[in-house]
Write a protein that holds these residues in place. Structure first.
Motif, PDB file in Angstrom:
ATOM      1  N   TYR A  70      -9.577 -16.134 -19.503  1.00  0.00           N
ATOM      2  CA  TYR A  70      -9.605 -15.978 -18.062  1.00  0.00           C
ATOM      3  C   TYR A  70      -8.447 -15.077 -17.651  1.00  0.00           C
ATOM      4  CZ  TYR A  70     -12.974 -19.741 -17.614  1.00  0.00           C
ATOM      5  OH  TYR A  70     -14.108 -20.496 -17.705  1.00  0.00           O
ATOM      6  N   THR A  71      -8.728 -14.148 -16.747  1.00  0.00           N
ATOM      7  CA  THR A  71      -7.700 -13.281 -16.183  1.00  0.00           C
ATOM      8  C   THR A  71      -7.690 -13.509 -14.685  1.00  0.00           C
ATOM      9  OG1 THR A  71      -8.133 -11.645 -17.886  1.00  0.00           O
ATOM     10  CG2 THR A  71      -6.905 -10.909 -15.970  1.00  0.00           C
ATOM     11  N   SER A  72      -6.511 -13.797 -14.153  1.00  0.00           N
ATOM     12  CA  SER A  72      -6.396 -14.084 -12.722  1.00  0.00           C
ATOM     13  C   SER A  72      -5.256 -13.299 -12.095  1.00  0.00           C
ATOM     14  CB  SER A  72      -6.120 -15.572 -12.489  1.00  0.00           C
ATOM     15  OG  SER A  72      -7.203 -16.340 -12.900  1.00  0.00           O
ATOM     16  N   VAL A  73      -5.412 -13.025 -10.822  1.00  0.00           N
ATOM     17  CA  VAL A  73      -4.323 -12.451 -10.036  1.00  0.00           C
ATOM     18  C   VAL A  73      -3.436 -13.613  -9.633  1.00  0.00           C
ATOM     19  CG1 VAL A  73      -3.718 -11.240  -7.913  1.00  0.00           C
ATOM     20  CG2 VAL A  73      -5.782 -10.606  -9.179  1.00  0.00           C
ATOM     21  N   CYS A  74      -2.146 -13.547  -9.985  1.00  0.00           N
ATOM     22  CA  CYS A  74      -1.249 -14.654  -9.622  1.00  0.00           C
ATOM     23  C   CYS A  74      -0.395 -14.309  -8.405  1.00  0.00           C
ATOM     24  CB  CYS A  74      -0.379 -15.067 -10.806  1.00  0.00           C
ATOM     25  SG  CYS A  74       0.656 -13.783 -11.456  1.00  0.00           S
ATOM     26  N   ARG A  75      -0.110 -13.023  -8.167  1.00  0.00           N
ATOM     27  CA  ARG A  75       0.609 -12.614  -6.957  1.00  0.00           C
ATOM     28  C   ARG A  75       0.433 -11.122  -6.758  1.00  0.00           C
ATOM     29  NH1 ARG A  75       4.341 -14.032 -10.557  1.00  0.00           N
ATOM     30  NH2 ARG A  75       5.610 -12.434 -11.504  1.00  0.00           N
ATOM     31  N   ILE A  76       0.579 -10.680  -5.530  1.00  0.00           N
ATOM     32  CA  ILE A  76       0.513  -9.260  -5.196  1.00  0.00           C
ATOM     33  C   ILE A  76       1.931  -8.776  -5.000  1.00  0.00           C
ATOM     34  CG2 ILE A  76      -0.265  -7.582  -3.495  1.00  0.00           C
ATOM     35  CD1 ILE A  76      -2.718  -9.412  -3.093  1.00  0.00           C
ATOM     36  N   ILE A  77       2.302  -7.752  -5.757  1.00  0.00           N
ATOM     37  CA  ILE A  77       3.685  -7.272  -5.733  1.00  0.00           C
ATOM     38  C   ILE A  77       3.957  -6.402  -4.510  1.00  0.00           C
ATOM     39  CG2 ILE A  77       5.370  -5.866  -6.975  1.00  0.00           C
ATOM     40  CD1 ILE A  77       3.955  -6.830  -9.556  1.00  0.00           C
ATOM     41  N   GLU A  78       3.019  -5.508  -4.190  1.00  0.00           N
ATOM     42  CA  GLU A  78       3.219  -4.624  -3.043  1.00  0.00           C
ATOM     43  C   GLU A  78       1.964  -4.621  -2.180  1.00  0.00           C
ATOM     44  OE1 GLU A  78       4.734  -0.176  -2.024  1.00  0.00           O
ATOM     45  OE2 GLU A  78       5.443  -1.240  -3.756  1.00  0.00           O
ATOM     46  N   PRO A  79       1.919  -5.489  -1.179  1.00  0.00           N
ATOM     47  CA  PRO A  79       0.730  -5.543  -0.331  1.00  0.00           C
ATOM     48  C   PRO A  79       0.674  -4.338   0.607  1.00  0.00           C
ATOM     49  CG  PRO A  79       2.369  -7.058   0.496  1.00  0.00           C
ATOM     50  CD  PRO A  79       2.917  -6.471  -0.787  1.00  0.00           C
ATOM     51  N   THR A  80      -0.516  -3.777   0.776  1.00  0.00           N
ATOM     52  CA  THR A  80      -0.673  -2.677   1.716  1.00  0.00           C
ATOM     53  C   THR A  80      -1.576  -3.071   2.868  1.00  0.00           C
ATOM     54  OG1 THR A  80      -2.549  -1.756   0.537  1.00  0.00           O
ATOM     55  CG2 THR A  80      -0.364  -0.948  -0.085  1.00  0.00           C
ATOM     56  N   GLY A  81      -2.595  -3.871   2.576  1.00  0.00           N
ATOM     57  CA  GLY A  81      -3.506  -4.301   3.625  1.00  0.00           C
ATOM     58  C   GLY A  81      -4.450  -3.214   4.081  1.00  0.00           C
ATOM     59  N   GLN A  82      -4.410  -2.046   3.444  1.00  0.00           N
ATOM     60  CA  GLN A  82      -5.268  -0.943   3.852  1.00  0.00           C
ATOM     61  C   GLN A  82      -6.415  -0.779   2.873  1.00  0.00           C
ATOM     62  OE1 GLN A  82      -2.852   2.520   4.176  1.00  0.00           O
ATOM     63  NE2 GLN A  82      -1.555   1.666   5.771  1.00  0.00           N
ATOM     64  N   LYS A  83      -7.564  -0.405   3.396  1.00  0.00           N
ATOM     65  CA  LYS A  83      -8.713  -0.112   2.541  1.00  0.00           C
ATOM     66  C   LYS A  83      -8.519   1.280   1.940  1.00  0.00           C
ATOM     67  CE  LYS A  83     -11.904  -3.067   4.944  1.00  0.00           C
ATOM     68  NZ  LYS A  83     -13.205  -3.217   5.553  1.00  0.00           N
ATOM     69  N   PRO A  84      -9.123   1.554   0.775  1.00  0.00           N
ATOM     70  CA  PRO A  84      -8.958   2.868   0.157  1.00  0.00           C
ATOM     71  C   PRO A  84      -9.552   3.976   1.023  1.00  0.00           C
ATOM     72  CG  PRO A  84     -10.556   1.558  -1.052  1.00  0.00           C
ATOM     73  CD  PRO A  84      -9.958   0.672  -0.023  1.00  0.00           C
ATOM     74  N   ASN A  85      -8.922   5.138   0.985  1.00  0.00           N
ATOM     75  CA  ASN A  85      -9.393   6.306   1.711  1.00  0.00           C
ATOM     76  C   ASN A  85     -10.552   6.915   0.924  1.00  0.00           C
ATOM     77  OD1 ASN A  85      -9.784   8.935   2.686  1.00  0.00           O
ATOM     78  ND2 ASN A  85      -7.660   9.091   3.348  1.00  0.00           N
ATOM     79  N   SER A  86     -11.723   7.026   1.546  1.00  0.00           N
ATOM     80  CA  SER A  86     -12.902   7.525   0.828  1.00  0.00           C
ATOM     81  C   SER A  86     -12.761   8.981   0.408  1.00  0.00           C
ATOM     82  CB  SER A  86     -14.159   7.332   1.666  1.00  0.00           C
ATOM     83  OG  SER A  86     -14.055   8.082   2.865  1.00  0.00           O
ATOM     84  N   ASP A  87     -11.903   9.753   1.077  1.00  0.00           N
ATOM     85  CA  ASP A  87     -11.672  11.144   0.672  1.00  0.00           C
ATOM     86  C   ASP A  87     -10.800  11.214  -0.579  1.00  0.00           C
ATOM     87  OD1 ASP A  87     -13.156  12.129   2.806  1.00  0.00           O
ATOM     88  OD2 ASP A  87     -11.393  12.184   4.126  1.00  0.00           O
ATOM     89  N   LEU A  88      -9.843  10.305  -0.701  1.00  0.00           N
ATOM     90  CA  LEU A  88      -8.927  10.314  -1.831  1.00  0.00           C
ATOM     91  C   LEU A  88      -9.443   9.510  -3.023  1.00  0.00           C
ATOM     92  CD1 LEU A  88      -5.552   9.801   0.070  1.00  0.00           C
ATOM     93  CD2 LEU A  88      -6.518  11.946  -0.774  1.00  0.00           C
TER      94      LEU A  88
END
Length: 77
Positions: free
Chosen positions: A43-61
């Motif tokens: 099992y692989t799990s996310v245990c914490r987020i180191i740098e939260p951005t809260g933004q969705k990816p830019n579809s152009d980039l």
């Protein structure tokens, strides 16, 4: 990510995996040592987020992250 066999400590490969939750995946692995060949589950799990951005990816980039086919899997090829 290197997976090692819990029985003989040789390299193992991930044969397949599936999402259990949004943060957890279950992977079916097989030992690459021909004398062992044990099959096991990890099992692989996310245990914490180191740098939260809260933004969705830019579809152009990052268009590969914005495809509407399957939101749980990125098509890398």
């Amino acid at each position: 990510m290197l997976i090692t066999c819990p029985k003989c400590e040789s390299k193992a490969r991930i044969a397949t995996s599936k999402a259990i939750t949004k943060e957890t995946r279950e992977a079916y692995c097989q030992c690459m040592n021909l004398n062992c060949g044990v099959i096991f589950v990890t099992y692989t799990s996310v245990c914490r987020i180191i740098e939260p951005t809260g933004q969705k990816p830019n579809s152009d980039l990052q268009p590969e992250l914005c495809k509407s086919e399957d939101i749980n899997q990125v098509n890398m090829f």
